[in-house]
Each structure stands twice: as structure tokens, then as C-alpha cells.
Design a protein around this motif. Structure first.
Motif, short mmCIF file in Angstrom:
data_model
loop_
_atom_site.label_atom_id
_atom_site.label_comp_id
_atom_site.label_asym_id
_atom_site.label_seq_id
_atom_site.Cartn_x
_atom_site.Cartn_y
_atom_site.Cartn_z
N VAL A 85 0.76 -1.13 0.00
CA VAL A 85 -0.56 -0.31 -0.19
C VAL A 85 0.65 1.40 -0.32
N GLY A 86 0.86 2.05 -1.04
CA GLY A 86 1.80 3.59 -1.18
C GLY A 86 2.75 3.45 -1.80
N ALA A 87 3.04 2.03 -2.47
CA ALA A 87 4.66 2.09 -3.03
C ALA A 87 4.16 1.85 -4.89
N PRO A 88 5.64 2.30 -4.94
CA PRO A 88 5.38 2.85 -6.58
C PRO A 88 5.20 2.02 -7.37
N SER A 89 4.55 0.54 -7.32
CA SER A 89 4.44 -0.26 -8.57
C SER A 89 3.25 0.40 -9.43
N PRO A 90 3.83 0.11 -10.97
CA PRO A 90 2.73 -0.02 -12.34
C PRO A 90 1.36 0.33 -12.21
N GLN A 91 0.72 -0.70 -11.59
CA GLN A 91 -0.78 -1.07 -11.13
C GLN A 91 -0.83 -0.67 -9.67
N ASN A 92 -0.10 -0.71 -8.89
CA ASN A 92 -0.53 0.71 -7.84
C ASN A 92 -0.85 2.02 -8.65
N ILE A 93 0.17 2.66 -8.97
CA ILE A 93 -0.32 3.98 -9.68
C ILE A 93 -1.43 4.37 -10.39
N ALA A 94 -1.37 2.85 -11.48
CA ALA A 94 -2.43 3.36 -11.95
C ALA A 94 -4.10 3.55 -11.36
N ALA A 95 -3.69 2.21 -10.50
CA ALA A 95 -5.24 1.98 -9.34
C ALA A 95 -5.39 3.49 -8.88
N GLN A 96 -4.33 3.98 -8.32
CA GLN A 96 -4.62 6.28 -7.87
C GLN A 96 -5.41 6.85 -9.08
N ILE A 97 -4.68 6.69 -10.50
CA ILE A 97 -5.10 7.75 -11.11
C ILE A 97 -6.46 7.50 -11.15
N LYS A 98 -6.74 6.60 -11.41
CA LYS A 98 -8.46 5.94 -11.54
C LYS A 98 -9.25 6.30 -10.32
N ARG A 99 -8.44 6.51 -9.65
CA ARG A 99 -9.40 6.49 -7.97
C ARG A 99 -9.86 8.04 -8.27
N TRP A 100 -8.68 9.08 -8.23
CA TRP A 100 -8.84 10.04 -8.45
C TRP A 100 -9.54 11.16 -9.53
N LYS A 101 -9.08 9.71 -10.42
CA LYS A 101 -10.21 10.56 -11.46
C LYS A 101 -11.93 10.05 -11.24
N ARG A 102 -11.92 9.01 -10.78
CA ARG A 102 -13.86 8.50 -10.57
C ARG A 102 -13.76 9.82 -9.78
N LEU A 103 -13.21 9.74 -8.34
CA LEU A 103 -13.39 11.01 -7.49
C LEU A 103 -13.64 12.37 -7.84
N LEU A 104 -12.63 13.31 -9.33
CA LEU A 104 -13.44 14.05 -9.46
C LEU A 104 -14.42 14.44 -10.51
N ALA A 105 -14.80 12.81 -11.24
CA ALA A 105 -15.73 12.89 -12.10
C ALA A 105 -17.06 13.10 -10.92
N GLU A 106 -17.52 12.71 -9.68
CA GLU A 106 -17.96 12.45 -8.83
C GLU A 106 -18.15 13.89 -8.56
N GLY A 107 -17.24 14.95 -8.13
CA GLY A 107 -17.52 15.62 -6.69
C GLY A 107 -17.68 17.26 -7.05
#
Length: 216
Positions: free
Chosen positions: A194-216
Motif C-alpha cells: 500500500v502506497g508503494a510505486p508499482s505501475p499497478q498501484n499508480i494506475a489504480a490511484q489515477i483511476k480512483r482520483w479520476k473517479r472522485l473528480l468526476a463524482e465531485g
């Protein structure tokens, strides 16, 4: 807190845009050319944002100073919060609008960044973890790799070019498979906590924040 994060991001962008790093370049829309040095571009928007943080902190301190001596319930002194509050909201809103337009306009020097990431010393921790997986206690692995790094610097030999035979002088646990440690892409891929910089983690965080921005 927004001012704090914008200030830190500004500092990163300013440093990364210097000739010494050369990781990115600001577009002409968000920078100006130096009045003295023709080759220099000044990252105006990030420098101004970094400077505004001091103003935001000043507004916060003025409100805290007003409130600290007041007894409970309403006191007329509290009307002094309006100027600081409205100024902070306007300043933060302007900074966010500028960053929203500026960040997509950055020109990133991917090749320069990849070359910087290939410094084998960045993988010294991976080398210690390699020894741990071979059965060496971490405190010993840490010391062994530290001695290897000193040897690398003293002999002017990059860490990834020290032969296995020489590495074995520092620890018998080193073997031919140690060469795989010096692969930056593989190293990042292994950082999946959790919080580490693997490409999978980074992609998941980008997806999460895009969703939150779209919702907010």
C-alpha cells in the motif's frame, strides 16, 4: 493544507525544470524568459504559487491569534476573520485553476528521467533485500551492501558492474542471479505494498482520483 501541497509540488516542478535535472519544461504560457539570460525560462506560476503559501499561512496565523484570547460564545473580534478567509479562498482557487491548466501543458523529458532512474545506487535497497531472501538478517545485509557501495565509489566502478566473484568477497550469498536486481522496471513492479510505486498501484490511484473528480 492545499497551499502546503501546492507549494511542495511547485518546488518539485521548479527543481525538475532546471538544467541540472532537465526532467521537464514549462510552456511559454506559464513561464517567462529571463530579462538577462536568453537561454533561461523562469517558472513564474510555480514560484508565485510557492510564495502565496506564506501569505496563506499568514492569514491562518492572524485568525488563530485573534481566536486564542477570546472567551466562549460570540465576540465582535471574530469579524476580523472575513478578510483573511476570503483572501485565502480566492488565492487557493486561483492557484488550483492555474495548476489545472499548467500541468497538462508541461513537456516531460521521458528519456532524461529514465536515464536518471538507471543509477544503480538507487537499487541498493533491492540488493539488501536480495540478501535477506537468501537468509541474511537485514541488519547484516544493510552493512554488506553499504560496504559494497563504498567499494563502488572508491574504485569508481558502478554498483551493477562489480563482478559476482568480487561480490562474493562481501557475502557468499551473492550469485549469478544478482544481475536481475539491477532492472529498474522490475524493481518498481515488485513494490506492490500500500502506497508503494508499482505501475499497478499508480494506475489504480489515477483511476480512483479520476473517479472522485468526476463524482465531485
Amino acid at each position: 493544507m492545499i497551499g502546503l501541497h501546492l507549494s511542495r509540488l511547485s518546488e518539485d516542478l521548479i527543481i525538475w525544470s532546471t538544467t541540472e535535472f532537465g526532467f521537464l519544461e514549462f510552456s511559454d504560457s506559464f513561464s517567462t524568459h529571463s530579462s538577462l539570460m536568453p537561454q533561461k525560462k523562469n517558472p513564474d506560476m510555480t514560484e508565485l504559487t510557492r510564495g502565496k503559501t506564506g501569505r496563506l499561512y499568514g492569514n491562518l496565523m492572524s485568525i488563530l491569534t485573534t481566536m486564542k484570547a477570546l472567551p466562549s460564545s460570540y465576540n465582535r473580534d471574530i469579524q476580523e476573520d472575513k478578510k483573511a478567509l476570503f483572501d485565502s479562498v480566492d488565492t487557493t482557487k486561483s492557484a488550483l485553476e492555474i495548476f489545472a491548466a499548467m500541468l497538462p501543458d508541461l513537456r516531460v523529458n521521458r528519456e532524461r528521467m529514465e536515464n536518471a532512474a538507471r543509477d544503480p545506487n538507487l537499487l541498493a535497497t533491492d540488493l539488501a533485500e536480495y540478501l535477506v531472501k537468501k537468509g541474511t538478517p537485514f541488519r547484516e545485509a544493510h552493512q554488506i551492501v553499504g560496504e559494497l557501495v563504498v567499494h563502488s565509489i572508491t574504485k569508481s566502478v558502478p554498483l551493477d558492474q562489480i563482478g559476482v566473484a568480487k561480490m562474493k568477497e562481501f557475502s557468499p550469498h551473492f550469485d549469478d542471479d544478482v544481475a536481475k536486481i539491477f532492472d529498474v522496471a522490475d524493481s518498481l513492479a515488485q513494490r506492490r505494498a500500500v502506497g508503494a510505486p508499482s505501475p499497478q498501484n499508480i494506475a489504480a490511484q489515477i483511476k480512483r482520483w479520476k473517479r472522485l473528480l468526476a463524482e465531485g
